[in-house]
Design a protein around this motif. Structure first.
Motif, short mmCIF file in Angstrom:
data_model
loop_
_atom_site.label_atom_id
_atom_site.label_comp_id
_atom_site.label_asym_id
_atom_site.label_seq_id
_atom_site.Cartn_x
_atom_site.Cartn_y
_atom_site.Cartn_z
N SER A 162 3.80 -56.41 -24.95
CA SER A 162 4.22 -57.87 -24.39
C SER A 162 5.31 -58.49 -25.18
O SER A 162 5.55 -58.10 -26.46
CB SER A 162 3.05 -59.12 -24.54
N PHE A 219 8.27 -61.44 -26.40
CA PHE A 219 8.47 -62.86 -26.32
C PHE A 219 9.82 -63.19 -27.10
O PHE A 219 10.53 -62.47 -27.93
CB PHE A 219 7.58 -63.45 -27.43
N TYR A 254 11.13 -66.39 -29.12
CA TYR A 254 10.94 -67.82 -29.72
C TYR A 254 12.05 -68.52 -30.39
O TYR A 254 13.31 -67.76 -30.38
CB TYR A 254 10.12 -67.71 -30.90
N GLN A 281 13.96 -71.60 -33.03
CA GLN A 281 13.61 -72.41 -34.08
C GLN A 281 14.79 -73.35 -34.35
O GLN A 281 15.90 -72.85 -34.84
CB GLN A 281 13.35 -71.40 -35.49
N GLU A 289 12.32 -77.06 -38.20
CA GLU A 289 11.21 -76.97 -37.28
C GLU A 289 10.52 -75.71 -37.42
O GLU A 289 11.19 -74.65 -37.87
CB GLU A 289 11.73 -77.40 -35.83
N GLY A 290 9.14 -75.49 -37.07
CA GLY A 290 8.72 -74.17 -36.74
C GLY A 290 9.16 -73.41 -35.47
O GLY A 290 10.01 -73.96 -34.84
N LEU A 291 8.69 -72.38 -35.27
CA LEU A 291 9.04 -71.65 -34.15
C LEU A 291 8.12 -72.22 -32.64
O LEU A 291 7.20 -72.48 -32.85
CB LEU A 291 8.83 -70.10 -34.22
N LEU A 344 7.44 -71.20 -28.62
CA LEU A 344 7.76 -69.97 -27.59
C LEU A 344 8.62 -70.47 -26.50
O LEU A 344 8.45 -71.50 -25.94
CB LEU A 344 6.43 -69.76 -27.14
N LYS A 348 8.33 -65.47 -22.29
CA LYS A 348 7.54 -64.28 -22.50
C LYS A 348 7.47 -63.21 -21.15
O LYS A 348 7.67 -63.70 -20.01
CB LYS A 348 6.09 -64.49 -22.92
N PHE A 388 14.24 -65.68 -32.06
CA PHE A 388 13.58 -64.62 -32.68
C PHE A 388 13.10 -64.04 -31.23
O PHE A 388 12.49 -64.37 -30.48
CB PHE A 388 12.58 -64.93 -33.43
N LEU A 394 4.22 -57.81 -28.98
CA LEU A 394 2.90 -57.55 -29.53
C LEU A 394 2.31 -56.54 -28.79
O LEU A 394 2.05 -56.58 -27.17
CB LEU A 394 2.06 -58.93 -28.90
N PRO A 441 1.88 -59.73 -34.12
CA PRO A 441 3.27 -59.77 -33.34
C PRO A 441 4.31 -59.23 -34.43
O PRO A 441 4.14 -59.65 -35.63
CB PRO A 441 3.74 -61.16 -32.89
N PHE A 486 8.26 -59.36 -35.32
CA PHE A 486 9.33 -60.26 -35.11
C PHE A 486 10.67 -59.73 -35.50
O PHE A 486 10.59 -58.86 -36.44
CB PHE A 486 9.23 -61.54 -35.90
N GLY A 487 11.89 -59.85 -34.95
CA GLY A 487 13.12 -59.53 -35.13
C GLY A 487 13.47 -60.36 -36.40
O GLY A 487 12.61 -61.39 -36.50
N ARG A 488 14.52 -60.15 -36.92
CA ARG A 488 15.19 -60.94 -38.29
C ARG A 488 15.67 -62.20 -37.58
O ARG A 488 15.96 -63.23 -38.48
CB ARG A 488 16.24 -60.23 -38.87
#
Lengths: 112, 115
Positions: free
Chosen positions: A32, A34, A36, A38, A42-44, A46, A49, A89, A93, A100, A102-104
């Motif tokens: 899968s 995704f 995201y 940010q 703040e946080g990430l 979604l 997807k 990002f 998954l 998951p 993640f890319g950088r």
């Protein structure tokens, strides 16, 4: 192992420009995928997807298509706004994995 | 519906001290994940808890540890703090088995600064 490669940032655009952020992946099976986002401080969150080949995820004017043949999931938006300035990002998954990859991250800066 | 919450928002410690970070998942979620986001390094997976058990850990030393409580909230402990532990620590939750662990929802993070 699994990996995600994103284009280096920052990407700097003027308001209403077209956005593409490239994402390619390496994974076993059919992961899968995704995106995201940010926002500063703040946080990430979604953004969108896709769970199988040729699926198109879309949200808030952003879209990305799961391309198995090119192992890519590029993020696009037809007309960016200043409020889209954030770090994006790409993540995957793999089936059978619960963590998951993640890319950088790619920083997007949109100027008025 | 309340999202993932984390506390404290900011934490300042000195080298050698211990830090405790807390996370409350979305109601009904049984899985909690911890990530470290250091400047320029993206997200690094730390720990995964599901239904009260540690299921997986990333490539971090044993001084990074944690636990998950019966109400599925979680705590991350970092012992013997080092300067390079300064980072944003993100917690995420997922619905676990019922969602196939497919989608994670993130909290706002705790900014840890080690002086």
């Amino acid at each position: 192992g699994d990996s995600v490669t994103q284009m280096e940032g920052p990407v700097t655009l003027s308001e209403e420009a077209f956005l593409t952020i490239n994402c390619t992946y390496t994974a076993t099976g059919y992961p899968s995928l995704f995106w995201y986002v940010q926002y500063p401080g703040e946080g990430l969150q979604l953004l969108l997807k896709a769970t199988k080949a040729d699926d198109k995820g879309s949200n808030k004017g952003f879209e990305a298509t799961y391309r198995k043949e090119t192992t890519s999931f590029h993020l696009e938006k037809g007309s960016v706004q200043v409020s889209d300035s954030a770090v994006y990002f790409c993540a995957l998954l793999s089936g059978g994995s619960y963590i998951p990859t993640f890319g950088r991250g790619t920083s997007l800066i949109v100027h008025p | 519906e309340a999202g993932v919450t984390q506390s404290p928002t900011h934490l300042i410690k000195t080298r050698g001290q211990q830090a405790t970070l807390r996370c409350s998942p979305i109601s009904g979620h049984t899985s909690v994940y911890w990530y470290q986001q250091a400047l320029g390094l993206g997200l690094q997976f730390l720990l995964w808890y599901d239904e009260g058990e540690e299921r997986n850990r990333g490539n971090f030393p044993p001084r990074f540890s944690g636990r998950q409580f019966p109400n599925y909230s979680s705590e991350l402990n970092v012992n013997a703090l080092e300067l390079e532990d300064s980072a944003l620590y993100l917690c995420a939750s997922s619905a676990g088995r019922t969602s196939g662990y497919n989608e994670q929802f993130f909290g706002p993070g705790t900014r840890l600064t080690v002086l």
